[in-house]
Design a protein around this motif. Structure first.
Motif, PDB file in Angstrom:
ATOM      1  N   LEU A  75       0.809  -1.212   0.000  1.00  0.00           N
ATOM      2  CA  LEU A  75       0.000   0.000   0.000  1.00  0.00           C
ATOM      3  C   LEU A  75       0.842   1.263   0.000  1.00  0.00           C
ATOM      4  O   LEU A  75       0.400   2.304  -0.479  1.00  0.00           O
ATOM      5  CB  LEU A  75      -0.939  -0.001   1.215  1.00  0.00           C
ATOM      6  CG  LEU A  75      -2.080  -1.025   1.157  1.00  0.00           C
ATOM      7  CD1 LEU A  75      -2.862  -1.008   2.462  1.00  0.00           C
ATOM      8  CD2 LEU A  75      -3.002  -0.744  -0.013  1.00  0.00           C
ATOM      9  N   PHE A  76       2.074   1.205   0.554  1.00  0.00           N
ATOM     10  CA  PHE A  76       2.894   2.421   0.556  1.00  0.00           C
ATOM     11  C   PHE A  76       3.280   2.817  -0.863  1.00  0.00           C
ATOM     12  O   PHE A  76       3.571   3.983  -1.143  1.00  0.00           O
ATOM     13  CB  PHE A  76       4.148   2.261   1.426  1.00  0.00           C
ATOM     14  CG  PHE A  76       5.134   1.221   0.938  1.00  0.00           C
ATOM     15  CD1 PHE A  76       5.974   1.453  -0.139  1.00  0.00           C
ATOM     16  CD2 PHE A  76       5.227  -0.002   1.581  1.00  0.00           C
ATOM     17  CE1 PHE A  76       6.877   0.495  -0.573  1.00  0.00           C
ATOM     18  CE2 PHE A  76       6.129  -0.969   1.149  1.00  0.00           C
ATOM     19  CZ  PHE A  76       6.950  -0.723   0.067  1.00  0.00           C
ATOM     20  N   ASP A  77       3.319   1.859  -1.772  1.00  0.00           N
ATOM     21  CA  ASP A  77       3.722   2.121  -3.151  1.00  0.00           C
ATOM     22  C   ASP A  77       2.524   2.258  -4.082  1.00  0.00           C
ATOM     23  O   ASP A  77       2.641   2.862  -5.154  1.00  0.00           O
ATOM     24  CB  ASP A  77       4.635   0.993  -3.641  1.00  0.00           C
ATOM     25  CG  ASP A  77       5.564   1.443  -4.747  1.00  0.00           C
ATOM     26  OD1 ASP A  77       6.045   2.583  -4.688  1.00  0.00           O
ATOM     27  OD2 ASP A  77       5.825   0.646  -5.664  1.00  0.00           O
ATOM     28  N   HIS A  78       1.383   1.698  -3.703  1.00  0.00           N
ATOM     29  CA  HIS A  78       0.178   1.759  -4.533  1.00  0.00           C
ATOM     30  C   HIS A  78      -1.014   2.103  -3.634  1.00  0.00           C
ATOM     31  O   HIS A  78      -1.835   1.240  -3.327  1.00  0.00           O
ATOM     32  CB  HIS A  78      -0.071   0.422  -5.244  1.00  0.00           C
ATOM     33  CG  HIS A  78       0.993   0.022  -6.211  1.00  0.00           C
ATOM     34  ND1 HIS A  78       2.149  -0.610  -5.822  1.00  0.00           N
ATOM     35  CD2 HIS A  78       1.079   0.196  -7.568  1.00  0.00           C
ATOM     36  CE1 HIS A  78       2.899  -0.826  -6.888  1.00  0.00           C
ATOM     37  NE2 HIS A  78       2.281  -0.350  -7.944  1.00  0.00           N
ATOM     38  N   PRO A  79      -1.119   3.362  -3.207  1.00  0.00           N
ATOM     39  CA  PRO A  79      -2.227   3.726  -2.320  1.00  0.00           C
ATOM     40  C   PRO A  79      -3.571   3.502  -3.011  1.00  0.00           C
ATOM     41  O   PRO A  79      -3.676   3.630  -4.241  1.00  0.00           O
ATOM     42  CB  PRO A  79      -1.984   5.212  -2.034  1.00  0.00           C
ATOM     43  CG  PRO A  79      -1.102   5.697  -3.124  1.00  0.00           C
ATOM     44  CD  PRO A  79      -0.254   4.526  -3.519  1.00  0.00           C
ATOM     45  N   PRO A  80      -4.591   3.152  -2.251  1.00  0.00           N
ATOM     46  CA  PRO A  80      -5.882   2.815  -2.850  1.00  0.00           C
ATOM     47  C   PRO A  80      -6.631   4.002  -3.416  1.00  0.00           C
ATOM     48  O   PRO A  80      -7.631   3.827  -4.116  1.00  0.00           O
ATOM     49  CB  PRO A  80      -6.645   2.177  -1.677  1.00  0.00           C
ATOM     50  CG  PRO A  80      -6.009   2.762  -0.459  1.00  0.00           C
ATOM     51  CD  PRO A  80      -4.563   2.947  -0.797  1.00  0.00           C
ATOM     52  N   VAL A  83      -0.482   5.751   2.801  1.00  0.00           N
ATOM     53  CA  VAL A  83      -0.928   4.565   3.529  1.00  0.00           C
ATOM     54  C   VAL A  83       0.285   3.720   3.918  1.00  0.00           C
ATOM     55  O   VAL A  83       1.147   3.439   3.080  1.00  0.00           O
ATOM     56  CB  VAL A  83      -1.896   3.707   2.669  1.00  0.00           C
ATOM     57  CG1 VAL A  83      -2.394   2.520   3.476  1.00  0.00           C
ATOM     58  CG2 VAL A  83      -3.053   4.551   2.160  1.00  0.00           C
ATOM     59  N   GLU A  84       0.347   3.362   5.164  1.00  0.00           N
ATOM     60  CA  GLU A  84       1.399   2.464   5.653  1.00  0.00           C
ATOM     61  C   GLU A  84       0.734   1.283   6.348  1.00  0.00           C
ATOM     62  O   GLU A  84      -0.210   1.466   7.126  1.00  0.00           O
ATOM     63  CB  GLU A  84       2.328   3.188   6.640  1.00  0.00           C
ATOM     64  CG  GLU A  84       3.078   4.370   6.048  1.00  0.00           C
ATOM     65  CD  GLU A  84       4.192   3.956   5.105  1.00  0.00           C
ATOM     66  OE1 GLU A  84       4.594   2.771   5.126  1.00  0.00           O
ATOM     67  OE2 GLU A  84       4.661   4.821   4.341  1.00  0.00           O
TER      68      GLU A  84
END
Length: 263
Positions: A205-210, A216-217
């Protein structure tokens, strides 16, 4: 251009340099960079970009001798700060400063420079985990000291002349971008062949936030993706050299612009 290294100056020379020059502080980290890059990758790369940028400014100064030419920056280069904020990489290996400690280190270094006679300072960062802390530190310091401070992360200042950039994986971590740069700058330190990265589902999620705009972490993500953000197996030294040149040229322009705006 006149450039010098702080470590090689006498205290009198430091005082004189501070009268009309600017101090430049590179900042890196010591942390895991997957299985093919060394711990000091961020420090090595920020130093490479800084040194290339200063060399470009030197070349510009040598080529432009007209009396009407713009003044050339007088830069005092500090030794790189080799430690940063890297708690997210402690799952493998890192030497990490807490956010409060790194902020205090910035405060102390900036305060020392001002006390030593410098009133224009630029911080150039090489590690994503330092970015927010660095920017807050310079904002806070300028509120309480008679100083003009600039800050940037090296991957954000680019000349914009290269159409083959890959913003989807820049800067990433231990991926295509950093590995290409290291193959160009320090090939002997890259463990080859660089293995292909096994796809991870779901993506971190840190690289592809929704959703756009979200930060996002999620606990354990870095360990789950084996410490890298993208596939580095296609990294290329020639491409890395072009990427380094773009950042160095961008940083050289940024230094010149900061110098002109803060005289």
């Amino acid at each position: 251009m006149s450039q010098s290294k702080l470590s090689e100056l006498t205290w009198q020379e430091v005082r004189r340099a501070g009268e009309n020059g600017l101090a430049l502080l590179p900042v890196g980290s010591q942390e895991q960079h997957a299985g093919h890059l060394p711990m000091g990758t961020d420090t090595l790369l920020v130093e490479e970009v800084v040194d290339r940028a200063l060399d470009l400014l030197d070349q510009e100064a040598s080529a432009s001798s007209a009396p009407s030419a713009a003044p050339v920056p007088n830069v005092v280069r500090l030794p790189a700060l080799p430690f940063g904020h890297s708690p997210h990489h402690l799952f493998a290996a890192a030497v990490s400063l807490s956010a409060s400690t790194l902020g205090a280190v910035f405060d102390d270094i900036l305060d020392s420079l001002v006390t030593s006679g410098h009133h224009r300072i630029m911080v150039v960062n090489g590690h994503g985990g330092n970015d927010e802390i660095m920017r807050l530190a310079v904002k806070r310091f300028a509120l309480r000291a008679q100083v003009t401070v600039a800050a940037c992360s090296y991957w954000t200042v680019t000349a914009g002349d290269d159409e083959a950039e890959r913003p989807d994986v820049t800067p990433g971590h231990a991926g295509w971008f950093e590995t290409s740069l290291m193959l160009a700058a320090h090939p002997a330190l890259v463990r080859t062949p660089v293995p292909a990265r096994t796809p991870v589902e779901p993506p971190p999620l840190f690289d592809h936030p929704p959703h756009p705009g979200l930060t996002v972490e999620r606990h354990g993500e870095w360990q789950r993706v084996a410490g890298s953000t993208d596939d580095a197996s296609g990294a290329d030294a020639d491409r890395g050299d072009r990427l380094l040149h773009e950042r160095a040229l961008g940083l050289a322009r940024a230094i010149r612009a900061f110098d002109a705006a803060s005289r």
